[in-house]
Design a protein around this motif. Structure first.
Motif, short mmCIF file in Angstrom:
data_model
loop_
_atom_site.label_atom_id
_atom_site.label_comp_id
_atom_site.label_asym_id
_atom_site.label_seq_id
_atom_site.Cartn_x
_atom_site.Cartn_y
_atom_site.Cartn_z
N ASN A 208 -4.73 -11.61 25.79
CA ASN A 208 -3.66 -12.54 26.17
C ASN A 208 -4.15 -13.57 27.18
OD1 ASN A 208 -1.75 -11.18 24.54
ND2 ASN A 208 -1.42 -9.66 26.16
N LEU A 209 -5.41 -13.44 27.60
CA LEU A 209 -5.95 -14.37 28.59
C LEU A 209 -6.36 -15.68 27.93
CD1 LEU A 209 -8.23 -11.93 30.62
CD2 LEU A 209 -6.08 -12.92 31.38
N LEU A 214 -8.41 -20.66 32.35
CA LEU A 214 -8.76 -19.90 33.54
C LEU A 214 -10.15 -20.28 34.06
CD1 LEU A 214 -7.42 -16.35 32.61
CD2 LEU A 214 -6.48 -17.93 34.29
N LYS A 215 -11.03 -20.71 33.15
CA LYS A 215 -12.38 -21.10 33.57
C LYS A 215 -12.34 -22.31 34.50
CE LYS A 215 -16.84 -22.45 31.60
NZ LYS A 215 -17.58 -22.73 30.34
N PRO A 277 -21.81 -16.86 37.89
CA PRO A 277 -22.29 -16.27 36.64
C PRO A 277 -23.68 -16.73 36.23
CG PRO A 277 -20.54 -17.88 36.22
CD PRO A 277 -20.58 -17.65 37.70
N MET A 278 -24.02 -18.01 36.47
CA MET A 278 -25.31 -18.53 36.02
C MET A 278 -26.48 -17.97 36.81
SD MET A 278 -24.01 -20.02 33.59
CE MET A 278 -25.57 -20.43 32.86
N GLU A 279 -26.21 -17.41 38.00
CA GLU A 279 -27.26 -16.78 38.80
C GLU A 279 -27.29 -15.28 38.57
OE1 GLU A 279 -29.64 -18.14 40.56
OE2 GLU A 279 -28.94 -20.14 39.98
N ILE A 311 -17.30 -12.47 29.83
CA ILE A 311 -18.14 -11.93 30.90
C ILE A 311 -18.40 -13.00 31.96
CG2 ILE A 311 -20.45 -11.06 31.44
CD1 ILE A 311 -20.40 -9.55 28.81
N LYS A 312 -18.66 -14.22 31.54
CA LYS A 312 -18.88 -15.31 32.50
C LYS A 312 -17.63 -15.53 33.36
CE LYS A 312 -22.33 -18.09 30.04
NZ LYS A 312 -22.57 -19.41 29.37
N LEU A 313 -16.47 -15.54 32.72
CA LEU A 313 -15.22 -15.74 33.47
C LEU A 313 -15.00 -14.60 34.46
CD1 LEU A 313 -12.52 -17.20 33.94
CD2 LEU A 313 -11.57 -15.86 32.05
#
Length: 414
Positions: A208-209, A214-215, A277-279, A311-313
Motif C-alpha cells: 500500500n506504500l 515517499l522517495k 542508501p547509495m553509501e 530497500i533503497k527507500l
C-alpha cells in the motif's frame, strides 16, 4: 539534359572481383575477433584511460545500437520466408536493404559492446558468452550480406540455399546473444521468476506504500508506514537472502534475519548506512550486474527493480525496525502441539462432538438447522463418502425396510 562523365575515377571503372569482396568482409570480421581475443588487454587499457569520457560514452551506446540488428535482421528473415517459392520476389529489394543495414548495425553494436565490456563491471563468464555470440552473429551476417551480393549477379539453387541457411542461423544467433545480454543486465532468472511453476518464481509484491512519492518526501514515516515498509523489506530478505545469511547458514559472518545482526554487519564491515542508501554496501551489492563476483544475491539471481526501490527507500528513511529483538520474527510461528478444547454443552439432543461444535457455530451465527434428509438421500451420501460408489437398488430397499431406530449410525459402521 544530363551530361555524361567522360573520365570517371579509376575505382568506379574497375570491375570488383568477388574474391576481393570476400576477403574484405572476412578482414572486417577479423577486426571484431582480434580485440575479443585480447579482451583482457582491451579492458586494462580502457580502465587506464577511464578518464576519457568518449570511450565510456560510446560504450554506453551499445544497449541502444544493439536493438537495430535485432529488428532489421529478424524482419529480413521473416520476409525471406515469404520468398521461399520465388527468390526473385518483389520483396527482394527490401530484404537486401534490411540485410545491409542489419549487418552494418550488428558490426557497430559489436564494436560498441567491446568498449562497454572494457569500461563496465560485468561477470566474466556470462560476458564472454555474450561477447562471442555477438561477434559470431555479426560475422555470419557479413557472410550473408556477401552471398546476397553474389546472388544479385547470378542466381543458383545452391547459393540461394546457403544464403538462406546463414541468414536464419544469424537470426538464431541474435536471439542467443540477446538472451545472454539480458541475463547480464537483468539476471538469468528474469523470465523464469514470473512463471509460478519455476524454482525462481517470485510473487509480485503487493504494498500500500507509494514508493515514488515517499522517495521524494523529506518527512518521517508514520508508525503504520514504518511497519508496512519494514515488513516488505524483511519479506524481500527472507525470500532472497536468508538461505545464505540466516540462522541456518551464515556466510561472511553476516545475518539478515535479526535487527541486531543486520546493523552489526559482517566480516567486511557495515552493510547498511541509515539515511544514505547509495553509501550502503547492501545497495551497492544488489545493484551490481548479474554474474559479478560481488553481486548479491549470488548465482546470477537478481532482485527486481521494485524490490531494489523498496530497500533503497527503507534505508533512506533510516532503516526502521522493531526495537524488541524477542519479537524480531517476520512470520508468526503456528503452535502445532495437540489441543483438547472443552466440548460445548449437550443440547437439542446432539451428542456427537462434530454436531455439538456445528450447533455452537450455528447458534453464534444465528443459523437454523435444516430438516433431516430422507433415507434414500442419506444412504447415497454415506455410500459416496465412504466407498465412492452409489448404493445398489437392493441396498436401498434393505435400508428403507430397516425399522431399527439407530439404523443410520449402524449402516455407517457397516
Amino acid at each position: 539534359m544530363a551530361q555524361t562523365i567522360k573520365n570517371p575515377p579509376y575505382i568506379f571503372r574497375r570491375k570488383l572481383n568477388d574474391g576481393v569482396c570476400l576477403r574484405a568482409l572476412l578482414s572486417g570480421s577479423a577486426c571484431l575477433f582480434l580485440p575479443a581475443v585480447h579482451a583482457q588487454d582491451v579492458q586494462e587499457v580502457a580502465a587506464e584511460a577511464n578518464s576519457s569520457w568518449l570511450w565510456n560514452f560510446l560504450g554506453h551506446l551499445h544497449p541502444l545500437a544493439v536493438h537495430f540488428p535485432v529488428a532489421l535482421i529478424l524482419f529480413a528473415a521473416i520476409l525471406e520466408l515469404f520468398t521461399l517459392k520465388n527468390f526473385d520476389s518483389k520483396l527482394r529489394p527490401g530484404i537486401n536493404l534490411l540485410v545491409i543495414f542489419g549487418v552494418l548495425s550488428a558490426v557497430i553494436s559489436a564494436l560498441l559492446g567491446l568498449l562497454l565490456a572494457g569500461t563496465g563491471d560485468y561477470g566474466k563468464d556470462l560476458l564472454t558468452l555474450h561477447q562471442w555470440t555477438g561477434i559470431a552473429t555479426a560475422s555470419l551476417g557479413a557472410i550473408a550480406l556477401y552471398l546476397s551480393v553474389r546472388l544479385r549477379k547470378k542466381t543458383s539453387p545452391g547459393l540461394v540455399s546457403a544464403y538462406r541457411a546463414i541468414l536464419f542461423v544469424t537470426t538464431f544467433g541474435i536471439s542467443v546473444a540477446g538472451h545472454f545480454g539480458a541475463s547480464l543486465t537483468h539476471g538469468s532468472d528474469y523470465i523464469s521468476e514470473t512463471v509460478p511453476w519455476s524454482e525462481d518464481y517470485k510473487p509480485l509484491i503487493v504494498t500500500n506504500l507509494d514508493v515514488a512519492s515517499l522517495k521524494n518526501d523529506t518527512g518521517k514515516l508514520d508508525k503504520k508506514q514504518e511497519i508496512e515498509l519494514n515488513t516488505q523489506v524483511r519479506s524481500i530478505l527472507a525470500h532472497n537472502c536468508y538461505k545464505c545469511h540466516g540462522a541456518d547458514k551464515v556466510k561472511g559472518e553476516l545475518r539478515l534475519d535479526r535487527k541486531d545482526m543486520v546493523f552489526k554487519g559482517g566480516e567486511h564491515g557495515l552493510v547498511i548506512t541509515p539515511g544514505n542508501p547509495m553509501e550502503s554496501e547492501m545497495v551497492k551489492r544488489i545493484t551490481l550486474p548479474a554474474g559479478h563476483k560481488k553481486a548479491m544475491p549470488s548465482k546470477e539471481k537478481r532482485l527486481s527493480a521494485s524490490e531494489i526501490d523498496i530497500i533503497k527507500l527503507w534505508i533512506q528513511k533510516g532503516a526502521p525496525w522493531p526495537a524488541d529483538k524477542d519479537k524480531d520474527v517476520l512470520y508468526r510461528v503456528a503452535e502445532l502441539q495437540p489441543r483438547n478444547p472443552a466440548l460445548p454443552a449437550v443440547s437439542a439432543g446432539f451428542q456427537n462432538p462434530v454436531d455439538l461444535w456445528v450447533n455452537e457455530y450455528f447458534k453464534q451465527n444465528k443459523i437454523a438447522w435444516t430438516k433431516p434428509v430422507d433415507d434414500r438421500t442419506y444412504l447415497r451420501r454415506i455410500s459416496l463418502d465412504i466407498i465412492g460408489l452409489l448404493p445398489s437398488p437392493e441396498e436401498e430397499r434393505a435400508f428403507a425396510a430397516d425399522n431399527t431406530r439407530a439404523k443410520r449410525a449402524l449402516w455407517v459402521r457397516v
